[in-house]
Design a protein around this motif. Sequence first.
Motif, PDB file in Angstrom:
ATOM      1  N   ILE A 102       0.849  -1.190   0.000  1.00  0.00           N
ATOM      2  CA  ILE A 102       0.000   0.000   0.000  1.00  0.00           C
ATOM      3  C   ILE A 102       0.886   1.242   0.000  1.00  0.00           C
ATOM      4  O   ILE A 102       2.012   1.228   0.504  1.00  0.00           O
ATOM      5  CB  ILE A 102      -0.977   0.051   1.198  1.00  0.00           C
ATOM      6  CG1 ILE A 102      -0.203   0.167   2.520  1.00  0.00           C
ATOM      7  CG2 ILE A 102      -1.908  -1.119   1.196  1.00  0.00           C
ATOM      8  CD1 ILE A 102      -1.098   0.457   3.701  1.00  0.00           C
ATOM      9  N   SER A 103       0.351   2.313  -0.576  1.00  0.00           N
ATOM     10  CA  SER A 103       1.065   3.586  -0.587  1.00  0.00           C
ATOM     11  C   SER A 103       0.071   4.718  -0.375  1.00  0.00           C
ATOM     12  O   SER A 103      -1.063   4.661  -0.851  1.00  0.00           O
ATOM     13  CB  SER A 103       1.811   3.779  -1.916  1.00  0.00           C
ATOM     14  OG  SER A 103       0.915   3.727  -3.012  1.00  0.00           O
ATOM     15  N   CYS A 104       0.500   5.710   0.379  1.00  0.00           N
ATOM     16  CA  CYS A 104      -0.287   6.923   0.597  1.00  0.00           C
ATOM     17  C   CYS A 104       0.589   8.071   0.123  1.00  0.00           C
ATOM     18  O   CYS A 104       1.255   8.739   0.921  1.00  0.00           O
ATOM     19  CB  CYS A 104      -0.647   7.095   2.066  1.00  0.00           C
ATOM     20  SG  CYS A 104      -1.454   5.665   2.801  1.00  0.00           S
ATOM     21  N   SER A 105       0.609   8.291  -1.181  1.00  0.00           N
ATOM     22  CA  SER A 105       1.587   9.201  -1.766  1.00  0.00           C
ATOM     23  C   SER A 105       1.091  10.617  -1.963  1.00  0.00           C
ATOM     24  O   SER A 105       1.855  11.483  -2.358  1.00  0.00           O
ATOM     25  CB  SER A 105       2.054   8.640  -3.116  1.00  0.00           C
ATOM     26  OG  SER A 105       0.950   8.414  -3.966  1.00  0.00           O
ATOM     27  N   GLY A 106      -0.170  10.864  -1.708  1.00  0.00           N
ATOM     28  CA  GLY A 106      -0.700  12.208  -1.935  1.00  0.00           C
ATOM     29  C   GLY A 106      -1.855  12.519  -1.010  1.00  0.00           C
ATOM     30  O   GLY A 106      -2.075  11.858   0.000  1.00  0.00           O
ATOM     31  N   GLU A 107      -2.587  13.555  -1.379  1.00  0.00           N
ATOM     32  CA  GLU A 107      -3.737  13.957  -0.586  1.00  0.00           C
ATOM     33  C   GLU A 107      -4.825  12.899  -0.691  1.00  0.00           C
ATOM     34  O   GLU A 107      -5.169  12.439  -1.782  1.00  0.00           O
ATOM     35  CB  GLU A 107      -4.277  15.301  -1.095  1.00  0.00           C
ATOM     36  CG  GLU A 107      -5.266  15.966  -0.175  1.00  0.00           C
ATOM     37  CD  GLU A 107      -4.643  16.452   1.123  1.00  0.00           C
ATOM     38  OE1 GLU A 107      -5.386  16.561   2.116  1.00  0.00           O
ATOM     39  OE2 GLU A 107      -3.420  16.717   1.141  1.00  0.00           O
ATOM     40  N   ILE A 108      -5.393  12.510   0.446  1.00  0.00           N
ATOM     41  CA  ILE A 108      -6.408  11.457   0.488  1.00  0.00           C
ATOM     42  C   ILE A 108      -7.779  12.084   0.719  1.00  0.00           C
ATOM     43  O   ILE A 108      -7.994  12.795   1.711  1.00  0.00           O
ATOM     44  CB  ILE A 108      -6.102  10.440   1.600  1.00  0.00           C
ATOM     45  CG1 ILE A 108      -4.753   9.769   1.325  1.00  0.00           C
ATOM     46  CG2 ILE A 108      -7.205   9.395   1.697  1.00  0.00           C
ATOM     47  CD1 ILE A 108      -4.318   8.823   2.414  1.00  0.00           C
ATOM     48  N   ALA A 109      -8.681  11.821  -0.217  1.00  0.00           N
ATOM     49  CA  ALA A 109     -10.038  12.352  -0.093  1.00  0.00           C
ATOM     50  C   ALA A 109     -10.753  11.714   1.095  1.00  0.00           C
ATOM     51  O   ALA A 109     -10.549  10.533   1.394  1.00  0.00           O
ATOM     52  CB  ALA A 109     -10.825  12.091  -1.387  1.00  0.00           C
ATOM     53  N   ASN A 110     -11.572  12.494   1.777  1.00  0.00           N
ATOM     54  CA  ASN A 110     -12.371  12.036   2.926  1.00  0.00           C
ATOM     55  C   ASN A 110     -11.517  11.613   4.121  1.00  0.00           C
ATOM     56  O   ASN A 110     -12.006  10.920   5.018  1.00  0.00           O
ATOM     57  CB  ASN A 110     -13.292  10.866   2.528  1.00  0.00           C
ATOM     58  CG  ASN A 110     -14.184  11.195   1.354  1.00  0.00           C
ATOM     59  OD1 ASN A 110     -14.823  12.237   1.336  1.00  0.00           O
ATOM     60  ND2 ASN A 110     -14.212  10.312   0.371  1.00  0.00           N
ATOM     61  N   ALA A 111     -10.257  12.018   4.131  1.00  0.00           N
ATOM     62  CA  ALA A 111      -9.357  11.588   5.213  1.00  0.00           C
ATOM     63  C   ALA A 111      -9.807  12.133   6.568  1.00  0.00           C
ATOM     64  O   ALA A 111      -9.662  11.463   7.596  1.00  0.00           O
ATOM     65  CB  ALA A 111      -7.932  12.022   4.916  1.00  0.00           C
TER      66      ALA A 111
END
Length: 394
Positions: A102-111
């Motif tokens: 998994i990667s979280c490389s940018g802005e996450i919607a609904n975070a």
Amino acid sequence: MHSYHPLSHHYILYQVFCFNNSQREFYNYAFVNSQWNVTVSPFLYKAPKLIERNVEKCRQTLCLAKEKKATLAYNEMVREWNIRDAELAYLISDYCPNIEKISCSGEIANARAYPSMIHDLIKSWKNLRSISLSHKNGTDESLTQVSIHCTELEELVVVNGEVTDLGICEVVKRCRKLKEITLHSCKEITDETFVSMSKYCKLSKLQLKHCPRITDKGILALANPTFTKRLRYLHLEDIGVRDSLLALAEHTNTLEGLCFNRLKDVDDEVVSAFGRNASYSLKQLRVYSCRSVKGWGVMEFGGIKGLSLMMDTLGLEQLSGICEYCKDLEDLTLDVRRIVTADSTMDIVREISKLTKLKSLAIFCGKKFHSSNVLQLKKNCKKLKQINFFRILD
């Protein structure tokens, strides 16, 4: 991925598909016949890239697969996921139990609606082999959860994270199968992290970029045979170290790739030290914007296949020596803007022409390089298939 009998058609097709990375081609293969469709499906669904109009269709497909109403278990084939939407990430965690990366490389919607998202997802995916966290997702709390639930972890990437030594050390101590670590712009990381790495890790790949609190003490802790015996790739960028690299070079005789980028204190002595100890194994060397490196240290790397030198100080004499000693070069990238004059362009071509095995060449040059230089290179280097000249005006 499915495992097939070695003598079956599925097995042969699977081995062929392993050499392809094109998602578009996998998609086309699925329409050849039913046998191809079954074999290529694990590749096609391994890392789906969704666009907004396909989200609902993906949801339906995964739902049917989970309920055993689909021909194939598509949900079990998904192995990689780039989290861009928190709601969709929870959906994937419900439907796809075999996520490995998994990667979280940018802005996450609904975070904002899911403040504990990373913690929840990590608990769902206990078979994770690789995790990439950035910005607010890269915290000590997140890494603590990783250390508890992801003991099979092999790769850790933290970019612009808010982590400290505490979080990294927890992962290093508990995830004993770690092979690759990348720390990029982690401004709170200190030498303590590397002391822990030297005790618990046997890495094959280490990348350190713009971590200002790292000193020679931290790198010196890594300079032991236990840590370096499996190290294959080392990338150091914008950190203030030098003397510790001389000690590290003494034990890194298995390096295959080495990259120095914007290391103001690194000079030819350091480069030469790595060349002497890893001359038989090293295949790729990159030196970018290291102002104290003049070029003579590169001559120790006689057996390398790929070389990239983006240096302000490279002179014609150093270039001549490099082309004389590095005869096996197949891939070369050079910045020759500082040595290009009206009379020197053919001298540069003449030196590069010594590399008879050269297949790919990229040159960052001034306006005085002409098409005749390109023709001369192609004439002299018979194996040269790709050549790019980037004309940059100073």
